[in-house]
Write a protein that holds these residues in place. Sequence first.
Motif, short mmCIF file in Angstrom:
data_model
loop_
_atom_site.label_atom_id
_atom_site.label_comp_id
_atom_site.label_asym_id
_atom_site.label_seq_id
_atom_site.Cartn_x
_atom_site.Cartn_y
_atom_site.Cartn_z
N PHE A 1 2.38 3.58 7.05
CA PHE A 1 3.02 4.90 7.14
C PHE A 1 3.64 5.12 8.52
N ALA B 1 2.80 6.21 -2.02
CA ALA B 1 1.65 5.31 -1.94
C ALA B 1 0.82 5.32 -3.23
N LEU C 1 0.83 -1.21 0.00
CA LEU C 1 0.00 0.00 0.00
C LEU C 1 0.86 1.26 0.00
N GLU C 2 2.00 1.18 0.65
CA GLU C 2 2.89 2.35 0.71
C GLU C 2 3.66 2.55 -0.59
N GLY C 3 3.49 1.62 -1.55
CA GLY C 3 4.20 1.76 -2.82
C GLY C 3 5.54 1.07 -2.83
N TRP D 1 -0.89 1.38 -12.70
CA TRP D 1 -2.11 0.89 -13.35
C TRP D 1 -2.58 1.86 -14.42
N LEU E 1 2.07 4.90 -6.05
CA LEU E 1 2.86 4.22 -7.09
C LEU E 1 2.08 3.11 -7.80
N LEU E 2 1.48 2.19 -7.03
CA LEU E 2 0.74 1.11 -7.71
C LEU E 2 -0.41 1.67 -8.56
N PRO E 3 -1.21 2.60 -8.00
CA PRO E 3 -2.26 3.17 -8.84
C PRO E 3 -1.72 3.86 -10.09
#
Lengths: 437, 185
Positions: free
Chosen positions: A209, B52, A189-191, B59, B54-56
């Motif tokens: 976080f 956060a 979730l934090e990337g 996509w 990054l994943l979106p």
Amino acid sequence: MGYPHKSHPRETPILSKHFGDPDARTLSGWRQRGGYRALEQALGTSPADIVNVVKESGLRGRGGAGFPTGMKWSFMKPGDGKPHYLCCNADESEPGTFKDREIMRWTPHALIEGCAIGAHAIGAETAYIYIRGEFTEPIRVMEEAVRDAYRDGILGKNAMGSGKRVDVHVHRGAGAYICGEETALMNSLEGRRGNPRIKPPFPAVAGLFGQPTTINNVETLTAVPHILTNGAAWYKAMSLSSPKSTGSKLFSVCGNIRKPGNYEITMGFPFKEFLYDLCGGPLPGRKFKAIIPGGSSVPIQTVEEAEATLMDYEGFVAQGTMLGSGGVIVFDDSQCMVKQIARLARFYAHESCAQCTQCREGTAWTTRILERIEHGEGTMEDLDTLLEIGDNMTGKTICVLSDSCATPVASGIKKWRNEFEAHIKQKRCPMRTAVAA
Amino acid sequence: MSAREEGGLHAPAHASHSSAGHGHPAEHTPVFTGDNRKKLDEILSRYPSKMAALLPALWIAQDEQGWVSEGAMAEIAGLLELTPAYVKGVVTFYTMYHQHPVGRHFIQVCTTSPCGVCGAEDVAKAFLKHTGCGELGVTSPDGKYTVIEVECLGACGFATPIMINDDFIESVTPERVPEILGTLK
Ligand SMILES: Cc1cc2nc3c(=O)[nH]c(=O)nc-3n(C[C@H](O)[C@H](O)[C@H](O)COP(=O)(O)O)c2cc1C
Ligand code: FES
């Protein structure tokens, strides 16, 4: 698309009551079915009181570990001046498990309501629903429901006119079983890469976080509004067996069985009646051979063990396995256990995040040896080697993916040793005809 | 042997017939302009950190380009204040981001045990045959199809589930394969 079966009279449809009913998906339809009353009530109740009701109800986590939910929530210290977070685990990737998918597809507002109540109870203003990337339809349905809930003022800076802020966001994963592990989920979730974190610190101290965080499964959170509405005593009274296992539970059923699908029963239901009466028993002309009752990570049961089981946390343990995620996988007498166990090991080898040596190497070795035996190229020593590798994979890694691979392998070799030995002695799979081999 | 390393157990999806993504970095047309930029800004408002998103963001790039190019990774790195190498490290962890162009119809067939005992391997074989792909992870000569086997899709009671791009199809049998392919353009 549709729900595969009508509710059986012996099911107790609470979470699944509206599966298959498209009206229940809409906000107005959900309100007509009593939706969001529990949230309204919760927002006027103190977090401590909500935590107490959930504690009292005996609700335990439905994601696999069965940790008491109220206790987990009580680890979140109110008034510490830090932002708190709730993560809803909708990664659902454990082979055999497909219940959270149905909850999200059919009753998205039930999950939003559960998340909003959970967030309020742990002092969080924000909840993230982390959904596995392959669940394109559930993601679409959830995103639409979240949009509608914001539009209606259920979510946002003044949730249901309570003056409290509750935000719920959908976050899409991108293909990784390991991201269902709670600390991997937070990293993802934090990337970041979805590697599990070393504990401590536990999420309630330093989670998403770096802030206090609670992670709960979809089914766990969806049960909460019902508990608030009907009371802890109602939930507890539903159990047919142990006071430590309360309420209803969704079981996903798949594999070689007449009526695969999701079934909601009360804790303590006899597994034998479940398999034969509700799920229709074996396919015509077949017999059950082996059953994995709690998702692919739990020990495999023989039919005798399964038939003697009461379906609750303690009942599965008493018959040598675990309730896990409630994903029931059935193998019948047409299946080669060596092949099936090898295929499961392959799953774990593919999904290992490769962080810990025991897991990265152990899952790969286990798979290679099992496939060698399956192809008639194994030796008797291989069986000991497998068990030894399994020992080294258990209790030694950051998360339990490694253990989850070793568990079905060890139980498989123990209970179907004759099948493994037959492959080794005959130098082929005895279940395939000599011509096909 | 882990999928998280090179040479995972399943054949990785790569298009052996396409030159894009190899050799000289191709000209990159920015992804995050107009609506995509607005979408990203809205997403950024949901998190206390830029990372956060990054994943979106990945996509969005994949939806736009059909895969995630080095150019897109660099663009995203710039927007989220990360390095391109960091972004690539994340991309390579997740199986759903394509690091190379794939067929227009990307077909994923679940073959994990619960589906396996219901005949999933024959479904995968039928797709390989009827698409002309022949082999897992290889794009058909006309660029239309790529077929891969994947692990549990979370729909085991509806064996065999498959995905074609973003469409999820349940209860697929080898017999249904020609009909399903017939609906694709
Ligand atoms: C490898 C691995 C995969 C997991 N996958 C999931 C999952 O897909 N969904 C889930 O809810 N829990 C999963 N879990 C369990 C979570 O770590 C965590 O215990 C759970 O989400 C907590 O929620 P609960 O207390 O409501 O059950 C997984 C655990 C491990 C070790
Ligand atoms: S095993 Fe195929 S969807 Fe789960």
